[in-house]
Design a protein around this motif. Sequence first.
Motif, PDB file in Angstrom:
ATOM      1  N   UNK A  88     -22.762   2.532  21.116  1.00  0.00           N
ATOM      2  CA  UNK A  88     -22.982   1.444  20.166  1.00  0.00           C
ATOM      3  C   UNK A  88     -24.438   0.995  20.180  1.00  0.00           C
ATOM      4  N   UNK A  89     -25.014   0.875  21.357  1.00  0.00           N
ATOM      5  CA  UNK A  89     -26.409   0.471  21.470  1.00  0.00           C
ATOM      6  C   UNK A  89     -27.316   1.466  20.747  1.00  0.00           C
ATOM      7  N   UNK A  90     -27.033   2.747  20.911  1.00  0.00           N
ATOM      8  CA  UNK A  90     -27.847   3.782  20.274  1.00  0.00           C
ATOM      9  C   UNK A  90     -27.721   3.725  18.761  1.00  0.00           C
ATOM     10  N   UNK A  91     -26.491   3.608  18.276  1.00  0.00           N
ATOM     11  CA  UNK A  91     -26.293   3.548  16.825  1.00  0.00           C
ATOM     12  C   UNK A  91     -26.945   2.307  16.251  1.00  0.00           C
ATOM     13  N   UNK A  92     -26.827   1.189  16.939  1.00  0.00           N
ATOM     14  CA  UNK A  92     -27.437  -0.046  16.431  1.00  0.00           C
ATOM     15  C   UNK A  92     -28.949   0.078  16.317  1.00  0.00           C
ATOM     16  N   UNK A  93     -29.552   0.831  17.238  1.00  0.00           N
ATOM     17  CA  UNK A  93     -31.004   1.013  17.191  1.00  0.00           C
ATOM     18  C   UNK A  93     -31.434   1.946  16.066  1.00  0.00           C
ATOM     19  N   UNK A  94     -30.581   2.918  15.734  1.00  0.00           N
ATOM     20  CA  UNK A  94     -30.961   3.943  14.752  1.00  0.00           C
ATOM     21  C   UNK A  94     -30.457   3.645  13.345  1.00  0.00           C
ATOM     22  N   UNK A  95     -29.368   2.931  13.240  1.00  0.00           N
ATOM     23  CA  UNK A  95     -28.783   2.647  11.925  1.00  0.00           C
ATOM     24  C   UNK A  95     -29.024   1.178  11.628  1.00  0.00           C
ATOM     25  N   UNK A  96     -30.107   0.902  10.915  1.00  0.00           N
ATOM     26  CA  UNK A  96     -30.546  -0.485  10.753  1.00  0.00           C
ATOM     27  C   UNK A  96     -30.748  -0.898   9.304  1.00  0.00           C
ATOM     28  N   UNK A  97     -30.472  -0.023   8.339  1.00  0.00           N
ATOM     29  CA  UNK A  97     -30.617  -0.401   6.936  1.00  0.00           C
ATOM     30  C   UNK A  97     -29.550   0.319   6.115  1.00  0.00           C
ATOM     31  N   UNK A  98     -29.439  -0.046   4.850  1.00  0.00           N
ATOM     32  CA  UNK A  98     -28.360   0.463   4.016  1.00  0.00           C
ATOM     33  C   UNK A  98     -28.441   1.976   3.836  1.00  0.00           C
ATOM     34  N   UNK A  99     -29.655   2.538   3.784  1.00  0.00           N
ATOM     35  CA  UNK A  99     -29.787   3.984   3.638  1.00  0.00           C
ATOM     36  C   UNK A  99     -29.201   4.706   4.838  1.00  0.00           C
ATOM     37  N   UNK A 100     -29.516   4.201   6.031  1.00  0.00           N
ATOM     38  CA  UNK A 100     -29.024   4.879   7.234  1.00  0.00           C
ATOM     39  C   UNK A 100     -27.512   4.670   7.413  1.00  0.00           C
ATOM     40  N   UNK A 112     -21.074  -3.111   8.304  1.00  0.00           N
ATOM     41  CA  UNK A 112     -20.947  -4.008   7.156  1.00  0.00           C
ATOM     42  C   UNK A 112     -21.973  -5.133   7.229  1.00  0.00           C
ATOM     43  N   UNK A 113     -22.273  -5.583   8.436  1.00  0.00           N
ATOM     44  CA  UNK A 113     -23.260  -6.658   8.566  1.00  0.00           C
ATOM     45  C   UNK A 113     -24.640  -6.180   8.151  1.00  0.00           C
ATOM     46  N   UNK A 114     -24.942  -4.902   8.347  1.00  0.00           N
ATOM     47  CA  UNK A 114     -26.223  -4.350   7.900  1.00  0.00           C
ATOM     48  C   UNK A 114     -26.318  -4.434   6.376  1.00  0.00           C
ATOM     49  N   UNK A 115     -25.252  -4.025   5.691  1.00  0.00           N
ATOM     50  CA  UNK A 115     -25.258  -4.117   4.229  1.00  0.00           C
ATOM     51  C   UNK A 115     -25.349  -5.566   3.778  1.00  0.00           C
ATOM     52  N   UNK A 116     -24.610  -6.443   4.449  1.00  0.00           N
ATOM     53  CA  UNK A 116     -24.626  -7.858   4.083  1.00  0.00           C
ATOM     54  C   UNK A 116     -26.025  -8.436   4.251  1.00  0.00           C
ATOM     55  N   UNK A 117     -26.703  -8.029   5.323  1.00  0.00           N
ATOM     56  CA  UNK A 117     -28.059  -8.513   5.591  1.00  0.00           C
ATOM     57  C   UNK A 117     -29.045  -8.016   4.543  1.00  0.00           C
ATOM     58  N   UNK A 118     -28.791  -6.802   4.036  1.00  0.00           N
ATOM     59  CA  UNK A 118     -29.685  -6.216   3.038  1.00  0.00           C
ATOM     60  C   UNK A 118     -29.356  -6.647   1.610  1.00  0.00           C
ATOM     61  N   UNK A 119     -28.509  -7.667   1.468  1.00  0.00           N
ATOM     62  CA  UNK A 119     -28.131  -8.162   0.138  1.00  0.00           C
ATOM     63  C   UNK A 119     -27.600  -7.050  -0.748  1.00  0.00           C
ATOM     64  N   UNK A 120     -26.597  -6.387  -0.238  1.00  0.00           N
ATOM     65  CA  UNK A 120     -26.030  -5.231  -0.923  1.00  0.00           C
ATOM     66  C   UNK A 120     -25.334  -5.630  -2.215  1.00  0.00           C
TER      67      UNK A 120
END
Length: 567
Positions: free
Chosen positions: A295-307, A242-250
């Motif tokens: 978690x570390x792996x997902x955080x590195x790979x899932x970094x924007x709303x598309x992912x 959710x923080x990724x979406x929030x950061x991307x001004x979803x």
Amino acid sequence: MSATNFKTENNTYRKLIGNGLTYRIPRFQRDYSWTDDEWEDLWVDILGTIQEDGEPAHYMGYLVLQSQDEKSFDVIDGQQRLTTLTLVVLAALKNLQRLIEEKNQPERNQQRLDQIRQTYIGYLDPVTLISRTKLTLNRNNDHYFQTYLVSLGHLPQRGFRASEHSLRKAFEWFDKRVREYAKKAGDDEGVVLATLVETMSDRLFFTVISVTDELNAYKVFETLNARGVRLSSTDLLKNYLFSVLHRDNEHPHEMKVLEDRWEAMVTRLGSESFPDFLRIHWISRRSFVRQSELFKTIRAKVANRESVFQLLREMEEDMDTYLALTNPEASQWHSDLKGYAQNLRMFSVRQPFPLIFAAHRKLTDTDFASLLRSCAIISFRYNVIGSQPTNEQERVYYATAQKIANGEIVTTSAALEVMKTIYPIDEAFRAAFAEKIIRTTNSRNLRIVRYIFCKLEKQASGNDYDFESDTFNVEHVLPQNPENDWETFSDEELDAMVHRLGNMALLNKNIGNSGFHIKKPILAESNFELTRNIAEENADWTPERIAARQKRLAKLATSIWRIAQLS
């Protein structure tokens, strides 16, 4: 984690909530969910500390906080406890308010109310002179909390979320308990109420773990989980996405979609199963990862709303497969597929799950069924009978899953070529089966033995029996608790032979601990061919006869649990 981003200390509730510190439940942390069972437990604990002869301190468990400045903290784990303790304080304030309205020492009780509110509920900002609460709840609960509970006003009951009703009910529950306690304790109820809050805050204490970011918080979760303390790594991952979406001004609609779909998945899986599912899902599509690094792996790979939404879609696609493997009875799979999944569950084998995920997505139905059957056979040979180490097996399954996922393998035959190193050859399997001991003193092992002998019986006689049936039992010819007729076996032989597969048989009745000469005619009348053979082929029952029978059973087993391509 270095000392600079990880700190642990024991703090009382007073120290925790005082000194101008503030606490925030992350926006997308789960809603308030405690019920009267948890309220009752907490109230009993509080009473145990505030009574004259009560315990001097009561431990409230771990509290995991995240902060950059050590003044404002995000509550990663512990929100239910912190929120409920705040409701207890508010209940005391509500009762002080009633005393003031009743003209019961109004000035003194107003002083008490103001002091307790400032210490435990809110403080006056020195710059803006605006009152701020020390605790801020998540986006679903904070409005009700601030508007109605903190203000000690009227509590409306219609048009609110279930979690907001839970907050109201919790406040009302503690309001009633605090009022009853104050009335019973003495004439000066204001003193009683103030003493309750002050004593409680000094005697309830937490182990506070402070971290600087989500990754360190996840590592704390993993460490505590390894020590048997169950925390919600599922919630932590949810907050990150959710923080990724929030950061991307979803767009707000996207946030709502993500929340609804996430909650639907967690509801179907259960929060405790979710981390296991997520790791299997990730390995089946991307890279091998240990649970501690997930978690570390997902955080590195899932970094924007598309992912984020790609991860969501892919998890939804794999969820039915996971549920079919972990709860096959409720799945829509064909009965044969359910049977293979049930076998894997009975064997407690999960290493092939990433491979099965990938195969279900990519292979034809026929090839998938063949591969699932092969996984069940390999698991029986390698894990159940061979008791081989699983590290190499997990690596092979992962390598095969990756080749299926990226299209290098499109048939079961090609997959088996990669998996042949974890398929014990006939000679090795036969030798391991001939020596196998399975102690039937626990229900899982007993089910496995029943399964084995039903399969052996079908191969020998052609008769198909349901190993779950209660019409027969597993008979230990040499009994688990032998009587005097078994003196020919030494104590060492008794222990070594009683749980050998060669000593076991299916029987429609329980014939107890009698000697072989008494058991033999009963065995001879059995409906099961392999059981009758014991009576027909053995004049007596000795360690040598048990070993000989088990070798014959091993030869039979090799023809049952067999993959032709690999044998």
